[in-house]
Design an enzyme around this catalytic site. Structure first.
Site, PDB file in Angstrom:
ATOM      1  N   GLY A   1       0.828  -1.199   0.000  1.00  0.00           N
ATOM      2  CA  GLY A   1       0.000   0.000   0.000  1.00  0.00           C
ATOM      3  C   GLY A   1       0.856   1.239   0.000  1.00  0.00           C
ATOM      4  O   GLY A   1       1.834   1.328   0.761  1.00  0.00           O
ATOM      5  N   GLU A   2       0.481   2.229  -0.830  1.00  0.00           N
ATOM      6  CA  GLU A   2       1.291   3.456  -0.912  1.00  0.00           C
ATOM      7  C   GLU A   2       1.374   4.196   0.407  1.00  0.00           C
ATOM      8  O   GLU A   2       2.298   4.993   0.616  1.00  0.00           O
ATOM      9  CB  GLU A   2       0.707   4.420  -1.964  1.00  0.00           C
ATOM     10  CG  GLU A   2       0.655   3.904  -3.373  1.00  0.00           C
ATOM     11  CD  GLU A   2      -0.739   3.427  -3.732  1.00  0.00           C
ATOM     12  OE1 GLU A   2      -1.342   4.010  -4.641  1.00  0.00           O
ATOM     13  OE2 GLU A   2      -1.215   2.471  -3.086  1.00  0.00           O
ATOM     14  N   ASN A   3       0.391   3.963   1.287  1.00  0.00           N
ATOM     15  CA  ASN A   3       0.406   4.659   2.573  1.00  0.00           C
ATOM     16  C   ASN A   3       1.402   4.065   3.562  1.00  0.00           C
ATOM     17  O   ASN A   3       1.567   4.577   4.661  1.00  0.00           O
ATOM     18  CB  ASN A   3      -0.996   4.679   3.187  1.00  0.00           C
ATOM     19  CG  ASN A   3      -1.579   3.286   3.366  1.00  0.00           C
ATOM     20  OD1 ASN A   3      -1.290   2.383   2.595  1.00  0.00           O
ATOM     21  ND2 ASN A   3      -2.408   3.110   4.374  1.00  0.00           N
ATOM     22  N   GLY A   4       2.072   2.954   3.171  1.00  0.00           N
ATOM     23  CA  GLY A   4       3.164   2.460   3.998  1.00  0.00           C
ATOM     24  C   GLY A   4       2.958   1.113   4.643  1.00  0.00           C
ATOM     25  O   GLY A   4       3.270   0.942   5.830  1.00  0.00           O
TER      26      GLY A   4
ATOM     27  N   SER B   1       7.639   4.101   1.076  1.00  0.00           N
ATOM     28  CA  SER B   1       6.721   3.366   0.216  1.00  0.00           C
ATOM     29  C   SER B   1       6.867   3.803  -1.242  1.00  0.00           C
ATOM     30  O   SER B   1       6.944   2.974  -2.160  1.00  0.00           O
ATOM     31  CB  SER B   1       5.279   3.592   0.686  1.00  0.00           C
ATOM     32  OG  SER B   1       4.386   2.862  -0.115  1.00  0.00           O
TER      33      SER B   1
END
Length: 225
Positions: free
Chosen positions: A47-50, A89
């Protein structure tokens, strides 16, 4: 329960994911792909949010208020999963460490150009990680409806909307068919049982190459109640 067409599209997309892959799933239908990849395949969802190691959706009532996927929906994290900041990320994405990105789209061209972030004149929250994923993932697979709400083809000769990235998509899975982007054009590979080649050609703006009769997608096992 029987699978709906959205689930059948996601299940078909799951067949494109080899063991051990690191996969990023876009919002919408792509998020369903995770439901059809068994744990023993060793796939890690990013996930791009980490988060690396996103698990299935939590049981209703057991959601953690601080754990969500990049779309803001509650998620779980698998054993040996990890958390990190969004800078790391995106560094993973830009470094090319994401094997496959499975994304939705507004339009995609026969050359693999992707337009999935804005319709001019409409407000959007932003491009998110789409630009970096489209440019840097090892493979980009699009999962989308074949036509938009107006009945217009999303599979274009040339995209009319602003591009996210050019020549990045290699596989297109719609509610009608599976198509592959190749150097000589867009090939119709498979169709769903509920449609016909004639319907697909009629609803596709791009020219389709049909070198051999397309295979009919075998239905997955139905989900148990």
């Amino acid at each position: 329960m029987a699978l709906g067409i959205r689930e059948r599209m996601a299940e078909r997309a799951s067949r494109e994911v080899p063991s051990g892959s690191i996969v990023n799933l876009g919002i919408g239908i792509p998020t369903l792909v995770a439901d059809f990849i068994p744990a023993d395949r060793g796939v890690s969802f990013h996930g791009e949010n980490g988060i690396l190691g996103i698990g299935p959706a939590p049981v209703k009532g057991e959601e953690h208020p601080l754990v969500s996927n990049a779309g803001g929906l509650p998620c779980t994290v698998m054993e040996r999963g990890s958390y990190f900041d969004s800078a790391l990320s995106f560094a993973m994405i830009r470094k090319g460490l994401i094997d496959i990105a499975i994304l939705g789209t507004l339009e995609v061209s026969s050359a693999g150009d992707l337009a999935n972030w804005i319709i001019p004149g409409k407000l959007v929250p932003g491009m998110g990680g789409g630009l970096e994923l489209a440019r840097n993932a090892g493979r980009v697979i699009v999962v989308t409806t074949h036509v938009n709400k107006k009945g217009e083809s999303k599979i274009k000769r040339t995209c009319t909307l602003p591009l996210t990235a050019p020549s990045c998509v290699d596989t297109i899975i719609t509610d009608l068919a599976v198509m592959k982007v190749r150097p000589d054009g867009l090939h119709l590979i498979e169709i769903f049982p509920h449609t016909t080649v004639e319907e697909i050609v009629e609803k596709t703006d791009a020219e389709l190459i049909i070198s051999t009769p397309p295979a009919v997608i075998t239905p997955p096992q139905e989900l148990k109640n």
